[in-house]
Design an enzyme around this catalytic site. Sequence first.
Site, PDB file in Angstrom:
ATOM      1  N   CYS A 253       0.916  -1.222   0.014  1.00 13.54           N
ATOM      2  CA  CYS A 253       0.031  -0.107   0.093  1.00 13.54           C
ATOM      3  C   CYS A 253       0.913   1.292  -0.185  1.00 13.54           C
ATOM      4  O   CYS A 253       0.845   2.162  -0.893  1.00 13.54           O
ATOM      5  CB  CYS A 253      -0.904   0.093   1.023  1.00 13.54           C
ATOM      6  SG  CYS A 253      -2.146  -1.247   1.219  1.00 13.54           S
TER       7      CYS A 253
HETATM    8  N1  LIG Z   1      -2.674  -6.016   1.585  1.00 12.97           N
HETATM    9  C1  LIG Z   1      -3.085  -4.955   2.380  1.00 12.97           C
HETATM   10  O1  LIG Z   1      -2.846  -4.670   3.502  1.00 12.97           O
HETATM   11  C2  LIG Z   1      -4.090  -3.933   1.662  1.00 12.97           C
HETATM   12  C3  LIG Z   1      -4.796  -3.161   2.385  1.00 12.97           C
HETATM   13  C4  LIG Z   1      -5.906  -2.681   1.962  1.00 12.97           C
HETATM   14  C5  LIG Z   1      -6.183  -2.641   0.496  1.00 12.97           C
HETATM   15  N2  LIG Z   1      -5.358  -3.375  -0.308  1.00 12.97           N
HETATM   16  C6  LIG Z   1      -5.773  -3.377  -2.047  1.00 12.97           C
HETATM   17  O2  LIG Z   1      -6.315  -4.487  -1.902  1.00 12.97           O
HETATM   18  C7  LIG Z   1      -6.135  -4.957  -3.144  1.00 12.97           C
HETATM   19  C8  LIG Z   1      -5.715  -6.500  -3.265  1.00 12.97           C
HETATM   20  O3  LIG Z   1      -4.428  -6.556  -2.481  1.00 12.97           O
HETATM   21  P1  LIG Z   1      -3.979  -8.038  -1.588  1.00 12.97           P
HETATM   22  O4  LIG Z   1      -2.974  -7.312  -0.595  1.00 12.97           O
HETATM   23  O5  LIG Z   1      -5.222  -8.399  -1.294  1.00 12.97           O
HETATM   24  O6  LIG Z   1      -3.291  -8.767  -2.914  1.00 12.97           O
HETATM   25  P2  LIG Z   1      -2.659 -10.073  -2.939  1.00 12.97           P
HETATM   26  O7  LIG Z   1      -1.665 -10.176  -3.897  1.00 12.97           O
HETATM   27  O8  LIG Z   1      -2.611 -10.566  -1.319  1.00 12.97           O
HETATM   28  O9  LIG Z   1      -3.964 -11.022  -3.605  1.00 12.97           O
HETATM   29  C9  LIG Z   1      -4.404 -10.894  -4.796  1.00 12.97           C
HETATM   30  C10 LIG Z   1      -4.880 -12.199  -5.115  1.00 12.97           C
HETATM   31  O10 LIG Z   1      -5.862 -11.999  -6.432  1.00 12.97           O
HETATM   32  C11 LIG Z   1      -5.535 -12.815  -7.422  1.00 12.97           C
HETATM   33  N3  LIG Z   1      -5.670 -12.638  -8.562  1.00 12.97           N
HETATM   34  C12 LIG Z   1      -5.104 -11.724  -9.648  1.00 12.97           C
HETATM   35  N4  LIG Z   1      -5.789 -11.672 -10.730  1.00 12.97           N
HETATM   36  C13 LIG Z   1      -6.830 -12.308 -10.586  1.00 12.97           C
HETATM   37  C14 LIG Z   1      -8.122 -12.513 -11.476  1.00 12.97           C
HETATM   38  N5  LIG Z   1      -8.260 -12.137 -12.503  1.00 12.97           N
HETATM   39  N6  LIG Z   1      -8.928 -13.307 -11.042  1.00 12.97           N
HETATM   40  C15 LIG Z   1      -9.168 -13.874  -9.646  1.00 12.97           C
HETATM   41  N7  LIG Z   1      -7.983 -13.701  -8.894  1.00 12.97           N
HETATM   42  C16 LIG Z   1      -6.782 -12.958  -9.264  1.00 12.97           C
HETATM   43  C17 LIG Z   1      -4.086 -13.603  -7.142  1.00 12.97           C
HETATM   44  O11 LIG Z   1      -3.526 -14.791  -7.555  1.00 12.97           O
HETATM   45  C18 LIG Z   1      -3.844 -13.085  -5.525  1.00 12.97           C
HETATM   46  O12 LIG Z   1      -4.172 -14.465  -4.953  1.00 12.97           O
HETATM   47  C19 LIG Z   1      -5.024  -4.167  -4.145  1.00 12.97           C
HETATM   48  O13 LIG Z   1      -5.713  -3.196  -4.647  1.00 12.97           O
HETATM   49  C20 LIG Z   1      -4.416  -3.457  -2.932  1.00 12.97           C
HETATM   50  O14 LIG Z   1      -3.921  -2.386  -2.880  1.00 12.97           O
HETATM   51  C21 LIG Z   1      -4.313  -3.993   0.182  1.00 12.97           C
END
Ligand SMILES: NC(=O)c1ccc[n+]([C@@H]2O[C@H](COP(=O)([O-])OP(=O)(O)OC[C@H]3O[C@@H](n4cnc5c(N)ncnc54)[C@H](O)[C@@H]3O)[C@@H](O)[C@H]2O)c1
Length: 396
Positions: A253
């Site tokens: 983030c």
């Molecule tokens: N990690 C955090 O602390 C956090 C906090 C708030 C917001 N976010 C936001 O949330 C979003 C997701 O982040 P995250 O940390 O969960 O990411 P992550 O990388 O942990 O997980 C994303 C998942 O999406 C899957 N994926 C990718 N493309 C896909 C598709 N087309 N269909 C199905 N699955 C698919 C990947 O295989 C992966 O398992 C981002 O925009 C991030 O900025 C993250």
Amino acid sequence: MRVAIIGQGYVGLTISIGAAGAGHSVVGFDLNSRLVAELNNGTSHIEGISNSLLTSFISSGLFSASTQPSVLEGSDVIVIAVPTPLDNDRNPDLSYVHAAAELIKENVRSPALIINESTSYPGTLRNEIAARITNVEHFFASSPERVDPGNTQWGTKNTPRLIAGLTADSLLKAHTFYGSFCDNIIEVSSPEVAEAAKIFENTFRQVNIALVNEFAQIAHALGISGREVLDAAATKPYGFMSFSPGPGVGGHCIPVDPNYLAHVANEVGVPATFIKRANEVNLAMPAYVVKRVVAGAGGSIKGKKVVVVGVSYKSNVADTRETPAAAVIDLLRQQGASVTWHDDLVGTWRGVASSPISGADIAVVVTKHDGLDVAATQACGYVFDCTGSIANVDGI
Ligand SMILES: NC(=O)c1ccc[n+]([C@@H]2O[C@H](COP(=O)([O-])OP(=O)(O)OC[C@H]3O[C@@H](n4cnc5c(N)ncnc54)[C@H](O)[C@@H]3O)[C@@H](O)[C@H]2O)c1
């Protein structure tokens, strides 16, 4: 409700379990077949969700994971929780969001509430998601995720949740959905406001962290303790908020999201000067750390055994995305040191397993987990602590 969550990472799995806990029937969709198999076996990959909790929802039939796009059809609610990284030029990469929108367009024929939780710039729900799924009259809402991995005080239930809809009906549906497992729902007037709020929150952190990182360097040069100054300033009961200096910023983030704001700012002709400068200061911190280590260790670390302690981007999580430890290690090696790393939570990273702390001439603590063997760290000849949590050693 039948709920499908696209992406089963930190955000997607967290929200899946929150919704299953409210009695919704949840399917977690992910392209990663190994992850899906692990989840269906009851193995969680994130700190805040225990295997026993996951297993209980699998047993009760409220949660399952799948790689089959056909599971999306018939959902009442579809949540998009896919990565929003930066491309090689550090500009927004919306390819995962576009792929998720395409997936819905191809596989969902009955109207659903489609919610974007992925962090992105204002206009993403309207222009990058809804505008691509026009074959069915869906409802569209935005609810940027605020999950803080490893935070035991604030979770899905009690963290206030921003929501906005493209239409009044979408907003109502989103309120009903989140109201079933979140205590405090805050409606805002448009998806653009919700999206901008999320990236401003993270920009606020990025800029303030850069400010204390620069201040820590000023204080050190003045011969005073920057942390003591910050603690003293924090006694003011109003108008001040504490941030801690460190070796830089990591995770999915803080180093990433502000660039989404800078990108749209640039498009509308407003230079995002604070974001640019904060990036410069934070990205330069590993070099500052190594400069201090070299000076503190007597002017040279050539041939010295250095262990970098804690390589995840923050304490008590195993996430190494964008971790400043990578740059610290590379720069220590450029100084001729023989560098290993130690992190019980991370275990294996960049193809190498965690090494013991003992036997090193120098320990550089980048991240301190609760379980760290502090005595073993202090036993190294010279210790540089970037976390301000180990007594009587050098550091930021
Ligand atoms: N990690 C955090 O602390 C956090 C906090 C708030 C917001 N976010 C936001 O949330 C979003 C997701 O982040 P995250 O940390 O969960 O990411 P992550 O990388 O942990 O997980 C994303 C998942 O999406 C899957 N994926 C990718 N493309 C896909 C598709 N087309 N269909 C199905 N699955 C698919 C990947 O295989 C992966 O398992 C981002 O925009 C991030 O900025 C993250």
